[in-house]
Design a protein around this motif. Sequence first.
Motif, PDB file in Angstrom:
ATOM      1  N   LYS A 121      50.959 -59.477  11.483  1.00 18.31           N
ATOM      2  CA  LYS A 121      51.628 -59.393  12.781  1.00 18.31           C
ATOM      3  C   LYS A 121      52.804 -60.363  12.837  1.00 18.31           C
ATOM      4  CE  LYS A 121      50.460 -57.358  15.950  1.00 18.31           C
ATOM      5  NZ  LYS A 121      50.839 -56.015  16.439  1.00 18.31           N
ATOM      6  N   GLU A 122      52.603 -61.557  12.326  1.00 18.64           N
ATOM      7  CA  GLU A 122      53.675 -62.552  12.304  1.00 18.64           C
ATOM      8  C   GLU A 122      54.881 -62.039  11.530  1.00 18.64           C
ATOM      9  OE1 GLU A 122      54.251 -66.397   9.573  1.00 18.64           O
ATOM     10  OE2 GLU A 122      52.656 -66.651  11.064  1.00 18.64           O
ATOM     11  N   GLN A 123      54.637 -61.486  10.356  1.00 18.34           N
ATOM     12  CA  GLN A 123      55.731 -60.994   9.520  1.00 18.34           C
ATOM     13  C   GLN A 123      56.411 -59.775  10.132  1.00 18.34           C
ATOM     14  OE1 GLN A 123      57.029 -62.516   6.616  1.00 18.34           O
ATOM     15  NE2 GLN A 123      55.822 -64.064   7.695  1.00 18.34           N
ATOM     16  N   MET A 124      55.643 -58.960  10.820  1.00 15.44           N
ATOM     17  CA  MET A 124      56.209 -57.784  11.473  1.00 15.44           C
ATOM     18  C   MET A 124      57.237 -58.216  12.521  1.00 15.44           C
ATOM     19  SD  MET A 124      54.216 -54.804  13.615  1.00 15.44           S
ATOM     20  CE  MET A 124      53.134 -54.490  12.209  1.00 15.44           C
ATOM     21  N   ILE A 125      56.905 -59.236  13.292  1.00 14.95           N
ATOM     22  CA  ILE A 125      57.803 -59.731  14.338  1.00 14.95           C
ATOM     23  C   ILE A 125      59.056 -60.352  13.728  1.00 14.95           C
ATOM     24  CG2 ILE A 125      58.046 -61.439  16.186  1.00 14.95           C
ATOM     25  CD1 ILE A 125      54.946 -61.052  16.608  1.00 14.95           C
ATOM     26  N   VAL A 126      58.849 -61.208  12.746  1.00 14.63           N
ATOM     27  CA  VAL A 126      59.980 -61.893  12.122  1.00 14.63           C
ATOM     28  C   VAL A 126      60.914 -60.891  11.444  1.00 14.63           C
ATOM     29  CG1 VAL A 126      60.672 -63.509  10.295  1.00 14.63           C
ATOM     30  CG2 VAL A 126      58.775 -64.073  11.827  1.00 14.63           C
ATOM     31  N   ARG A 127      60.347 -59.930  10.735  1.00 20.11           N
ATOM     32  CA  ARG A 127      61.177 -58.929  10.054  1.00 20.11           C
ATOM     33  C   ARG A 127      61.951 -58.078  11.042  1.00 20.11           C
ATOM     34  NH1 ARG A 127      56.719 -58.383   6.333  1.00 20.11           N
ATOM     35  NH2 ARG A 127      55.934 -56.636   7.559  1.00 20.11           N
ATOM     36  N   TYR A 161      65.682 -60.270  23.975  1.00 20.18           N
ATOM     37  CA  TYR A 161      65.986 -61.036  22.759  1.00 20.18           C
ATOM     38  C   TYR A 161      65.865 -62.524  23.033  1.00 20.18           C
ATOM     39  CZ  TYR A 161      68.537 -63.417  19.109  1.00 20.18           C
ATOM     40  OH  TYR A 161      68.879 -64.294  18.104  1.00 20.18           O
ATOM     41  N   LEU A 162      66.394 -62.993  24.152  1.00 16.10           N
ATOM     42  CA  LEU A 162      66.343 -64.416  24.474  1.00 16.10           C
ATOM     43  C   LEU A 162      64.899 -64.877  24.656  1.00 16.10           C
ATOM     44  CD1 LEU A 162      69.375 -64.570  26.929  1.00 16.10           C
ATOM     45  CD2 LEU A 162      69.288 -65.389  24.571  1.00 16.10           C
ATOM     46  N   LEU A 211      59.593 -67.512  19.526  1.00 16.75           N
ATOM     47  CA  LEU A 211      59.613 -67.793  18.097  1.00 16.75           C
ATOM     48  C   LEU A 211      59.884 -69.275  17.835  1.00 16.75           C
ATOM     49  CD1 LEU A 211      61.574 -64.638  16.897  1.00 16.75           C
ATOM     50  CD2 LEU A 211      59.244 -65.246  16.213  1.00 16.75           C
ATOM     51  N   GLU A 212      60.697 -69.884  18.654  1.00 15.59           N
ATOM     52  CA  GLU A 212      60.940 -71.318  18.525  1.00 15.59           C
ATOM     53  C   GLU A 212      59.663 -72.106  18.814  1.00 15.59           C
ATOM     54  OE1 GLU A 212      64.292 -71.862  21.187  1.00 15.59           O
ATOM     55  OE2 GLU A 212      65.582 -72.279  19.459  1.00 15.59           O
ATOM     56  N   THR A 268      56.605 -71.188  18.475  1.00 15.79           N
ATOM     57  CA  THR A 268      55.577 -70.969  17.456  1.00 15.79           C
ATOM     58  C   THR A 268      56.026 -71.400  16.058  1.00 15.79           C
ATOM     59  OG1 THR A 268      56.338 -68.670  17.246  1.00 15.79           O
ATOM     60  CG2 THR A 268      54.471 -69.090  18.715  1.00 15.79           C
ATOM     61  N   GLY A 269      57.232 -71.954  15.962  1.00 19.46           N
ATOM     62  CA  GLY A 269      57.726 -72.457  14.678  1.00 19.46           C
ATOM     63  C   GLY A 269      58.192 -71.384  13.717  1.00 19.46           C
ATOM     64  N   LEU A 270      58.487 -70.189  14.233  1.00 20.72           N
ATOM     65  CA  LEU A 270      58.886 -69.085  13.358  1.00 20.72           C
ATOM     66  C   LEU A 270      60.388 -68.818  13.388  1.00 20.72           C
ATOM     67  CD1 LEU A 270      56.019 -66.554  14.222  1.00 20.72           C
ATOM     68  CD2 LEU A 270      56.202 -68.015  12.200  1.00 20.72           C
ATOM     69  N   TRP A 271      61.122 -69.610  14.163  1.00 19.83           N
ATOM     70  CA  TRP A 271      62.533 -69.306  14.343  1.00 19.83           C
ATOM     71  C   TRP A 271      63.432 -69.788  13.212  1.00 19.83           C
ATOM     72  CZ3 TRP A 271      65.591 -66.085  16.539  1.00 19.83           C
ATOM     73  CH2 TRP A 271      66.968 -66.339  16.546  1.00 19.83           C
ATOM     74  N   ASN A 272      63.116 -70.891  12.582  1.00 15.66           N
ATOM     75  CA  ASN A 272      64.026 -71.537  11.627  1.00 15.66           C
ATOM     76  C   ASN A 272      64.595 -70.585  10.589  1.00 15.66           C
ATOM     77  OD1 ASN A 272      63.771 -73.946  12.928  1.00 15.66           O
ATOM     78  ND2 ASN A 272      62.277 -74.818  11.497  1.00 15.66           N
ATOM     79  N   LYS A 273      63.762 -69.700  10.065  1.00 12.65           N
ATOM     80  CA  LYS A 273      64.213 -68.787   9.016  1.00 12.65           C
ATOM     81  C   LYS A 273      65.159 -67.712   9.539  1.00 12.65           C
ATOM     82  CE  LYS A 273      59.925 -67.878   8.259  1.00 12.65           C
ATOM     83  NZ  LYS A 273      58.676 -67.382   7.630  1.00 12.65           N
TER      84      LYS A 273
END
Length: 247
Positions: free
Chosen positions: A182-188, A217-218, A224-225, A227-232
């Motif tokens: 699920k995490e990767q689905m969101i990030v992708r 989007y905002l 994402l910020e 949860t620490g997933l935004w940096n990438k």
Amino acid sequence: MIKLFRSQPPTSLDKASVATLTAEYIATGNSVWNRQSIKKFLLKYSNNKCAYCEENISTTSNYMEVEHFLPKVPYSHLVVEWNNLLPSCKRCNASKGTYDPAVHGVIINPADTYPQRHLYFSNLTLRYRDDVGERMIRACNLNSTDRLFLVRSELHAAMHHSLERTRSDMKAFLAGDTSFEKEQMIVRSVASMLKSAGHERPYAAFLATSLLSDPTYLWLRGELEKTGLWNKLDYLEQSAKSVELAP
């Protein structure tokens, strides 16, 4: 429209060749600029897009034309001058026609000027900040209802669909479905939307402006910020911001 960074001219346009081709045009009126070696280099530095509307012009159905920013008449001495050539779709080239900035008023040469200084998007409409932007929109008919409005509408609808789907996934993630899948689905998904607004993609300025200002989007960005997933994803957003035509 986005800023283009003009490359060095092709070797086929060295000083001697330019002089020869220019003389041929003046003597015969031949389309001496209509050469594959010239078109190839123009397409390369524009990422295969029209310099004005950003339509993909690398396909057979979307034929590329060599556009003379200063028209061939009275500027016959510039018909193969590299700094006067731009890649254009047939429709923008036809709309601009014989427009002469020295006579009719300054417009934007995207290889020399940042369009953000003169233009911005509001919903599906390209708007102007000043007279330069107004003349640019009119010269190339950049709010064409039968072409560009339709394209923007379709792109916006597709982006909205992607955002809503990703918001549902993020809500499930926040509710406890914190699986790696699920995490990767969101990030992708967010990465894909940002990539579609990158400078090399068709209609990048419109997509970047629409995406980066969208409330969903905002919200996604904020979560994402947290949860620490935004940096990438930050570098992709910076790329989109570089072509955004925000109000």
